[in-house]
Design an enzyme around this catalytic site. Structure first.
Site: not given
Ligand code: TEU
Length: 561
Positions: A21, A29, A98, A199, A258, A330-331
Site C-alpha cells: 500500500d 495498489d 485476470d 478465472d 483456472e 489466493h484461494d
Molecule cells: O475461483 C474459482 C473456484 O471455483 C474456487 O477457487 C472457489 O471459489 C474457492 O475455492 C472457494 O473457496 C475463482 C477465483 O480464484 C476466486 O478467488 C473467486 O472467488 C471465484 O473464482 C469467483 O470469481
C-alpha cells in the site's frame, strides 16, 4: 509438443489488495507493485499475474467486476496500469490480467440495465429464468452457499449466480455477450499484456434447460453443488475455441486456465498443441481430501498423498501439454502450512516443498510471500475473517453441530484469508505493508519472516527460491529441467518424494525426505554433482550411498542411469 517462449520462465501471482500500500488506505495498489518490480526481478520472475484490480465493489475481492475498462480507484488509475505494463516490459517481465468472465458484478451497467428491463436485451446477458411453482428453477447450490438463484425484484424471474449473489453469471449462449467480452479482451491486449489468467472458466457452460437438471441433494439443505451440473454441460469447447481464435491467436497470447472439473478426455483440447489455453493449473493436491459436506469434513493431506497427487498429474499430462505447478494461491491456505504436518514445519521443510514443486515438469508459479515461506494466520475469531467463502464454510460447520471453537479451527486450516494477509516486507509497523490500518490482520510472525531480512541472508527461503530459479535457467540444465521427462524413483517408499528428470544431455535426480527421521538410500549410479541442497552438506558414501537428514532435499546431477 511445440516449444514456446514461456516454457522456461518462472511466474508469480500478485494479489494487489495485500501486496504493498503506497497511499495509507490499508489496501495495496498498483504503485506498490511498480515499486517492487526490481524485487521481483531480483528473485528471477518473468511473468506476473495480477489478481483483479478492475472497478469492483469488492464483494469477492475484485472477482466481482463492475467495469472491465476501469481500474478501481482504491488500486490506482489506468495510467498506473499502463506504466506498470511498460516498466515491466523494460525488465523483460510480462503482465497477465485476470480474466473474470463467468460472471460480473451486480453493479455492472449490464446487470443494472437488465434489472430495469427484465425482459429486454440486457436480461439476455444473464440467466433470467422463470421459477417453477414459486420456487427457483432448480436445486443447485452456489460455491459460496445457498441457492444459485436469486429473485429478480418485481418479477417472477430469478437470476443465476454460481458464486456470490453479487456475482451474476454471464450468459455465454448469447453471441452479443460473447462479442462484448472479446472486444474487451482485445482492448486489454492492445495495452501490451502478454495474456490472461482465466478465472473459473469451466463454469461458463451450463446444463440446459435449467429446469431439467435437479440433482439428488448432497446436504440436508436440499441442494446439490453447482459443480454437479458440469458433467451434464456439454459443448464448452465451442466457446473456448471461439475465444482462442478471436483473441488469443490474434495476439499469440499466453493464457493460464483456472480449470477445475475438466473431463479427462478433454485435457488435450484444453492445453494440447493449439489447445484453448497455453497451460492450466494443477489443482490435484489442492482438492485432495475435499468433502461434499464442506471444509469441516475434509481430510488433511499427508506427504504421501501429496506425492501421489503430483505424480498422477505428471503422468497424465506428460504427453498432453505443459502444466502450471503451484503450491498455493489466493484461494488456498499457505502451502507450507498445508502440505507439511504442522509439528514438522521448519525452514528445511519449506525448502523441500519449494524444490519438489519447482522440479516437476511444467511452469513453476510463486504466489506472493511463498518465496519467504509465509504461513497460515492463527485466527482467533471468525470476526477476523473477511472472506465470503470461509464465512459460509464456518456456518456450514456450525450447522453440522460443531462448536464455535471447533468450527473456527476447521475452517482456519483452509481459509482463503490465510493467503491474503499482507505481504511481509520488513519488521517495521504492519510489516511495512501500510502506514494505515491493514484491511486484513498482518501475520504476527512478520518479525521473523520478512523480505528485508531474507534478502540479506543467503540461507533464507528467498535465497533458496533464487537458487531454484537460477538452476532452471542455467544453460547446462535448463533443457532437462524444462523439457525432460519425469520418472518416479522408489515410488513406493513412504514419505520419500524422489524422481528423475531425464533430458537429452543428462539425468537429474531429485531426492526429498518428506519426514523428520533421516534415511539412507542406495542409488543405482554414482552422483556426479550436487546442484542444490537445503542442507549445508550431503552425506554420501562410495558415491552411491546417500543419507538424507530430517526434511533434507537435494537435486543431483547423475551419471546416466
Ligand atoms: O475461483 C474459482 C473456484 O471455483 C474456487 O477457487 C472457489 O471459489 C474457492 O475455492 C472457494 O473457496 C475463482 C477465483 O480464484 C476466486 O478467488 C473467486 O472467488 C471465484 O473464482 C469467483 O470469481
Amino acid at each position: 509438443m511445440q516449444k514456446k517462449w514461456w516454457h522456461n520462465k518462472v511466474a508469480y501471482q500478485i494479489y494487489p489488495k495485500s501486496f504493498l500500500d503506497t497511499t495509507g488506505n490499508g489496501i495495496g495498489d498498483l504503485r506498490g507493485i511498480l515499486g517492487k518490480l526490481d524485487y521481483l526481478k531480483e528473485l528471477g520472475i518473468d511473468i506476473i499475474w495480477i489478481s483483479p484490480c478492475y472497478q469492483s465493489p469488492l464483494a469477492d475481492q475484485g472477482y466481482d467486476i463492475s467495469d472491465y475498462y476501469r481500474i478501481d480507484p482504491r488500486f490506482g488509475t489506468m495510467e498506473d496500469m499502463e506504466e506498470l505494463i511498460a516498466k515491466a516490459k523494460e525488465r523483460d517481465i510480462s503482465i497477465l490480467m485476470d480474466l473474470v468472465v463467468n460472471h460480473c458484478s451486480d453493479e455492472h451497467e449490464w446487470f443494472q440495465k437488465a434489472l430495469q428491463d427484465p425482459y429486454g436485451p440486457y436480461a439476455d446477458y444473464f440467466y433470467f429464468e422463470k421459477g417453477v411453482n414459486g420456487q427457483p428453477p432448480n436445486n443447485w447450490r452456489s460455491y459460496f452457499g445457498g441457492s444459485v438463484w436469486e429473485p429478480v425484484p418485481g418479477t417472477d424471474l430469478y437470476y443465476l449466480h454460481a458464486f456470490h449473489k453479487k456475482q451474476p453469471d454471464l450468459n455465454w449462449e448469447n453471441p452479443a455477450l460473447r462479442e462484448e467480452i472479446y472486444q474487451m479482451m482485445c482492448w486489454w491486449m492492445d495495452k501490451g499484456l502478454a495474456g490472461f489468467r482465466i478465472d473459473a472458466i469451466i463454469n461458463i457452460k451450463k446444463a440446459l434447460p435449467f429446469t431439467n437438471y435437479n440433482y439428488p441433494p448432497d446436504r440436508d439443505d436440499g441442494l446439490a453443488a453447482v459443480t454437479t451440473m458440469l458433467s451434464d454441460a456439454v459443448g464448452i469447447g465451442d466457446f473456448l475455441g471461439e475465444m482462442r481464435d478471436r483473441v488469443f491467436h490474434k495476439y499469440d497470447a499466453f493464457t493460464v486456465g483456472e480449470v477445475f472439473n475438466v473431463k479427462e478426455e478433454e485435457l488435450a483440447d484444453f492445453i494440447g498443441d493449439d489447445g484453448y489455453f497455453s497451460t492450466m493449473f494443477d489443482f490435484r493436491a489442492a482438492v485432495w481430501g475435499g468433502s461434499p459436506k464442506g471444509w469441516y469434513d475434509s481430510c488433511h493431506i499427508t506427504p504421501q498423498a501429496y506425492k501421489s497427487c503430483c505424480f498422477t498429474s505428471q503422468k497424465l499430462m506428460q504427453n498432453v501439454g505443459y502444466l502450471s505447478n503451484i503450491i498455493e494461491n489466493h484461494d488456498e491456505p499457505r502451502g507450507v502450512s498445508r502440505y507439511i504436518p504442522p509439528q514438522e514445519l521448519s525452514d528445511p521443510a519449506k525448502k523441500l516443498l519449494a524444490a519438489v514443486s519447482f522440479m516437476l515438469r511444467g511452469l513453476p508459479w510463486i504466489y506472493q510471500g511463498q518465496e519467504l515461506g509465509m504461513e497460515n494466520l492463527p485466527f482467533s475469531s471468525i470476526d477476523e475473517i473477511d472472506d465470503v467463502s470461509t464465512r459460509d464454510e464456518y456456518e456450514v460447520a456450525r450447522r453440522s453441530g460443531l462448536s464455535e471453537a471447533e468450527a473456527l479451527s476447521a475452517v482456519s486450516f483452509y481459509s482463503r484469508d490465510n493467503a491474503r494477509t499482507p505481504f511481509q516486507w520488513d519488521d517495521g509497523k504492519n510489516a511495512g505493508f501500510t502506514t494505515g490500518t491493514p484491511w486484513l490482520r498482518v501475520n504476527p510472525n512478520y518479525t521473523r519472516i520478512n523480505a528485508k531480512a531474507q534478502m540479506r541472508d543467503k540461507n533464507s527461503l528467498f535465497s533458496f527460491y533464487q537458487a531454484l530459479i537460477a538452476l532452471r535457467k542455467h544453460p547446462d540444465y535448463t533443457d532437462t529441467i524444462v523439457y525432460g521427462t519425469l520418472e518416479p524413483f522408489m515410488e513406493d517408499a513412504e514419505n520419500l518424494m524422489a524422481f528423475y528428470r531425464r533430458g537429452e544431455a543428462q539425468t537429474l535426480l531429485v531426492l526429498a525426505n518428506f519426514r523428520k527421521e533421516s534415511r539412507t538410500l542406495t542409488l543405482p549410479a554414482p552422483v556426479k554433482r550436487i546442484l542444490l541442497n537445503n542442507y549445508p552438506s550431503l552425506d554420501i558414501e562410495n558415491d552411491t550411498v546417500v543419507t538424507l537428514g530430517d526434511y533434507q532435499a537435494v537435486i543431483l546431477d547423475m551419471t546416466a542411469v
